[in-house]
Design an enzyme around this catalytic site. Structure first.
Site, mmCIF file in Angstrom:
data_model
loop_
_atom_site.group_PDB
_atom_site.id
_atom_site.type_symbol
_atom_site.label_atom_id
_atom_site.label_comp_id
_atom_site.label_asym_id
_atom_site.label_seq_id
_atom_site.Cartn_x
_atom_site.Cartn_y
_atom_site.Cartn_z
ATOM 1 N N TYR A 20 5.502 -11.558 26.183
ATOM 2 C CA TYR A 20 5.933 -10.163 26.190
ATOM 3 C C TYR A 20 5.339 -9.428 25.005
ATOM 4 C CZ TYR A 20 9.561 -12.261 23.166
ATOM 5 O OH TYR A 20 10.235 -12.972 22.213
ATOM 6 N N TYR A 28 4.454 -11.705 21.680
ATOM 7 C CA TYR A 28 5.141 -12.971 21.478
ATOM 8 C C TYR A 28 5.084 -13.809 22.751
ATOM 9 C CZ TYR A 28 7.431 -11.648 17.054
ATOM 10 O OH TYR A 28 7.695 -11.311 15.750
ATOM 11 N N ARG A 50 2.218 -17.714 13.624
ATOM 12 C CA ARG A 50 3.377 -18.585 13.426
ATOM 13 C C ARG A 50 3.755 -19.230 14.761
ATOM 14 N NH1 ARG A 50 7.848 -19.287 10.452
ATOM 15 N NH2 ARG A 50 9.887 -19.224 11.436
ATOM 16 N N GLU A 73 16.533 -18.645 11.704
ATOM 17 C CA GLU A 73 15.443 -19.536 11.325
ATOM 18 C C GLU A 73 15.654 -20.090 9.914
ATOM 19 O OE1 GLU A 73 12.002 -17.023 11.574
ATOM 20 O OE2 GLU A 73 12.084 -16.947 13.764
#
Length: 180
Positions: A20, A28, A50, A73
Site C-alpha cells: 500500500y 509499505y 527497514r 516496536e
C-alpha cells in the site's frame, strides 16, 4: 490487485500480503502472518529499507471487513493500522519517537538482527515529542500467501521489488519466492 476475494472475518484477513501507498507517498509492504504476528518491509518514506519479521501485534476484527492492528516496536514506535481491504484502503497512524525522526538511519536495517541497537537508541536519545504521522493509504496489491509463510518477507527491500511482486515476477503460484 491480485486477490479479489471479499473479506469479512479475521480468518479471511490472516495470511494476506499487502502493498500500500500512503497519501504522503510512503510505500509499505505488510503481511498478516498469523493472529498475533506481522512481517513488513518499508519501500518509501523516512525509514525506507527497514524490514521486520515476527513483530508481535494485536489483530482484531472491528466489524465485517474492517481490521485493526496495533503494535509497539523495539524502537519505541507505536503503530495503529485500520485495514478496509474490500474498499482497497487503510488508515495508519505511526507514532515515531523523536529519536527515530532525528536518526532514522539507525532503524534502516533488518530489525531482528539489531534489537539491542534499537533498545539502546531508545534509551540514549530523546523520545518526546513524538512525530505523529496519520495517513490514509491505497492498497495496490493483495495476495493470499497463507499463514506462517516465511517466504513472504524474506529479504531486504530493493528498488523495483513491489513492481516485481505486483507483476507476478516475485512469487510462484504457491506463493513461494522465485529465484531464492
Amino acid at each position: 490487485m491480485s486477490d479479489t476475494k471479499q473479506f469479512k472475518d479475521l480468518d479471511d484477513f490472516l495470511g494476506t500480503h499487502f502493498i500500500y501507498t500512503y497519501d504522503n507517498g510512503w510505500e509499505y509492504e505488510w503481511y498478516a502472518k498469523n493472529d498475533h504476528t506481522v512481517d513488513y518491509r518499508i519501500h518509501g518514506g523516512m525509514v525506507a529499507g527497514r524490514w521486520v519479521k515476527d513483530q508481535e501485534a494485536q489483530i482484531v476484527k472491528l466489524t465485517d471487513g474492517v481490521f485493526k492492528i496495533t503494535w509497539t516496536e523495539p524502537t519505541g514506535t507505536d503503530v495503529a493500522l485500520d485495514f478496509m481491504p474490500n474498499e482497497g484502503k487503510l488508515h495508519g497512524t505511526i507514532f515515531f519517537p523523536k529519536w527515530v525522526q532525528e536518526h532514522p538511519e539507525i532503524t534502516v536495517c533488518f530489525q531482528n538482527d539489531f534489537i539491542d541497537v534499537m533498545e539502546e537508541s531508545r534509551e540514549k536519545y530523546e523520545t518526546y515529542p513524538k512525530y505523529v504521522v496519520p495517513e490514509f493509504a491505497t492498497i495496490t496489491y493483495m495476495g493470499n500467501a497463507g499463514q506462517n509463510n516465511d517466504d513472504v518477507i524474506s529479504e531486504a527491500p530493493y528498488d523495483g521489488m513491489t513492481d516485481d511482486i505486483r507483476s507476478g515476477r516475485y512469487f510462484d503460484d504457491k506463493y513461494k519466492r522465485i529465484n531464492k
